[in-house]
Design a protein around this motif. Structure first.
Motif: not given
Length: 316
Positions: A193-196, A201-202, A208-209, A235-236
């Motif tokens: 959940t946190g990673i998503i 947010d990014a 740029r991703t 980075r995530i």
């Protein structure tokens, strides 16, 4: 004397999984079916009995060889009294499950929460086989955990030990509120959940991703993007690994386990997660506390809960 067997029950909101283990923790047979929690407590208990009796009847073993039944459940449990205090996904509140099942089976019954039994399963016959002192993290929708000391589950005075996901490790200026109500918990950054959330947010910031081309971002897609060289995704992943490892460093300083076992869906990321976790753990842990300590992926997958539940009869 005939070989004794140990039956484990993984009681979930939609499905009940049962299994037979031998004394060494080897999973010999599995079976399962729907929980049907919407039909009430007694239907769920009926289903547990039905599935357990079915698996024994279909196995080479007799009912006389069943040493007992262990059950793991996602929720708050009173282990000493054998009561499910609250399990929202099943609709159980203050259900004396041990008493109800012992009256059905005429066998000893033990219960515990799902994170503890998964930890016990891994310690008994998974990544921690042969290890007396280990800690298990489960990285999924949230972050759960279990502590094994001298081969047995450590409960804490109220049965709440091992809530690693609610260690506050994120600095105040970066912290967000966790579902538990506190700020900066491990769970806010190291769970799926946190990673998503961090990925979304990014994208919303306009970073740029390649994740900006994904309609419904899942944690796996963040890890895949990081492996493919996406700097934002990397980075995530590094942030999730960093705070996970910082919590492990704190746990290691207190408990000094021989092995940290990391399971759950997020652990399937592989080296891109584990290499960073090991590096950060080494950075924040005094050298004497690092000696002989391993950080390993779980081995039993979805079977950890069944195996650990069966293991309650021998190792709790």
């Amino acid at each position: 004397m005939s070989e004794m067997i140990y039956v484990g029950v993984d009681l979930g909101g939609t499905a009940i999984k049962v299994g037979i283990c031998d004394r060494e923790g080897r999973l010999l047979h599995t079976y399962g079916g729907p929980t049907e929690s919407d039909k009430g407590v007694h239907v769920v208990i009926d289903n547990i009995e039905k599935y357990v009796r079915h698996i024994v009847e279909q196995s080479p073993y007799s009912w006389d060889q069943v040493a007992g039944v262990g059950a793991g459940v996602a929720g708050f449990t009173n282990v000493r009294e054998g009561i499910i205090v609250l399990a929202p996904n099943i609709g159980f509140q203050d259900v004396p499950i041990r008493e109800l099942l012992e009256s059905r089976f005429a066998k000893p019954v033990k219960i515990d929460n799902d994170a503890n039994v998964a930890a016990l399963g891994e310690a008994w016959s998974g990544a921690g086989r042969g290890i007396e002192n280990c800690v298990c993290y489960t990285l999924g929708t949230g972050v759960g955990g279990g502590i094994i000391i001298n081969g047995k589950i450590y409960q804490g005075f109220s049965g709440m030990a091992g809530e690693f996901g609610h260690m506050a490790v994120v600095p105040d200026l970066e912290a967000i509120q966790c579902g538990c109500g506190k700020m900066g918990c491990v769970e806010t950054v190291s769970s799926a959940t946190g990673i998503i959330r961090m990925a979304k947010d990014a994208v919303e910031r306009g970073d740029r991703t390649t994740l900006s081309t994904v309609d419904n971002i899942a944690a796996k897609e963040v890890f895949d993007a990081a492996k493919a060289g996406d700097e934002v995704a990397a980075r995530i992943v590094n942030r999730a690994a960093f705070y996970l490892a910082k919590s492990m460093a704190a746990v290691g300083a207190v408990l000094n386990p021989e092995v940290f076992i990391v399971g759950g869906g997020v652990s399937n990321a592989g080296d891109i997660l584990f290499n960073e976790v090991r590096e950060v753990y080494a950075k924040y842990t005094p050298e004497p506390l690092q000696r002989g300590v391993s950080i390993l992926p779980a081995q039993l997958g979805n079977d950890a809960g069944i195996v650990g539940a069966a293991g309650l009869l021998l190792r709790s």
